[in-house]
Design an enzyme around this catalytic site. Sequence first.
Site, PDB file in Angstrom:
ATOM      1  N   ASP A  83       0.837  -1.213   0.000  1.00 45.03           N
ATOM      2  CA  ASP A  83       0.000   0.000   0.000  1.00 45.03           C
ATOM      3  C   ASP A  83       0.867   1.257   0.000  1.00 45.03           C
ATOM      4  O   ASP A  83       2.063   1.209   0.320  1.00 45.03           O
ATOM      5  CB  ASP A  83      -0.940   0.004   1.211  1.00 45.03           C
ATOM      6  CG  ASP A  83      -0.194  -0.054   2.544  1.00 45.03           C
ATOM      7  OD1 ASP A  83       0.786  -0.807   2.641  1.00 45.03           O
ATOM      8  OD2 ASP A  83      -0.579   0.674   3.477  1.00 45.03           O
ATOM      9  N   GLU A 148       0.038  -1.228   5.739  1.00 46.59           N
ATOM     10  CA  GLU A 148       1.118  -0.757   6.621  1.00 46.59           C
ATOM     11  C   GLU A 148       0.931   0.705   6.977  1.00 46.59           C
ATOM     12  O   GLU A 148       1.173   1.119   8.110  1.00 46.59           O
ATOM     13  CB  GLU A 148       2.485  -0.950   5.935  1.00 46.59           C
ATOM     14  CG  GLU A 148       3.691  -0.732   6.855  1.00 46.59           C
ATOM     15  CD  GLU A 148       4.164   0.717   6.961  1.00 46.59           C
ATOM     16  OE1 GLU A 148       4.900   1.038   7.905  1.00 46.59           O
ATOM     17  OE2 GLU A 148       3.781   1.549   6.113  1.00 46.59           O
TER      18      GLU A 148
HETATM   19 ZN   LIG Z   1       6.701   2.273   4.154  1.00 47.67          ZN
END
Ligand SMILES: [Zn+2]
Length: 456
Positions: A83, A148
């Site tokens: 992401d 994340e």
């Molecule tokens: Zn990162």
Amino acid sequence: MTEPVDDPTAERLAAALRCATVSTDDPREADSAAFDSLDAHLLASFPRVHAELELRKFAHSRLYRWPGAEPDGVSAILLAHQDVVPVDDAERWTHPPFAGVVDDEFIWGRGAIDDKSRVLAILEAVESALAAGLRPRHSVYLAFGHDEEVFGGEGAERMAEHLRAAGVRADLLLDEGGVITAGVVEGVRQPVATIMLGEKGYATVRVSVTEVGGHSSMPGRQTAVGRIARAVSRIQDHPMPLRLTPVIADMLSRIREVMPAPRRRLLGLAKLAAPVVTRVMATQPQTEAMVRTTTAPTVIRGGVRANVLPQRAEAMVNFRILPGDTVESVLAHCRKVVRDSGIRLELVGMSSEPSRITGPGPAFDLIADLARAVVPGIAVTTGIVPGATDSRHYDDLAGTRCNFAPIVLDERDLGSIHGTDERISRVNYARLIEFNRRLIEHFATVGPPSTSGADG
Ligand SMILES: [Zn+2]
């Protein structure tokens, strides 16, 4: 000297950058189609990986297991995330952030550094190892999160749980964090590789107060807005104490080796006069973050109209917690300095304790050696990630943790991460692939840096 990547390799990364896998605070708003097209792209680009490794998906997160030739032991868990953060002002970009433009020197786009280049570089390295008939002696896991940037609750957390339940214990956990900087450490001419050994903790404290309200012509001594303003300013003016932790002392002693004489002398005092060193470091935000739990009031709100007494006001203060402090001690510190029993203080959102820091052992030496092989002439030091990465979810699953990628960045490049005009040079991307290729070759031929691993 590393040769820049060729066009097909650059294009494989560029195509991944064209998938706008933007993380959102609310997972329901995430663009599933973007993750699906990234999935299709990875399947098509790395056929051997997807034929020979076991892949288990957790939402859009991908956990690969590459079984070792020997049944026991795990060499490494290699982390990266798919992401990216959103783009604030696409107009200011040289090329549109999700166009995946490739030119003679760079591959452009959101995620070019953070962190799709690492996802793709690991896959490139494994694909070519498989083509060469290599197989790791002990198992290797690849874990590519999909959330994340919003703390990894659906991705990394679940993948780590799965590994924990399977009894996996790896020698090395490798994730993003440190890089090689050029011209960033003052007084050091050599590029400096910072192999970070852990990360700071994270907490957000909500400061709030409720009052009766009423007409602003008869306000009393202070309004809810005034009380919050005072509480926030007390928190900001009384930061947590400066402290030289062992990992930062280690970082300084390594940097000292490559410093010109006068600075070297100052750093030589580190052991004798830690307070002097921490005070010098506290003069710059970048270095202050290494020697204390930082305090950042980020949100303040309250009141509805200029002539109405506010009934409620609140603020958010974000802390990045140094090893040695804890989420609880940060909250206790706030209570102590605010000194207003009417103010409510509570933790909100994600919080995490600072990671356990493992000293630089054989796995660290391996990473340092590979970095020196890929980028000759560098100085190597340690450090701690000031932010939060997915690796905190895996902390207990490996003997040594390193947050590092062997790409050489200057101030401009560092500013482009989460900023404008993110791009990676073809040379840096080649270094990243070469580093992973050598790492995997190491696992295939001589096994892991120690033999404490267990594969469940
Ligand atoms: Zn990162």
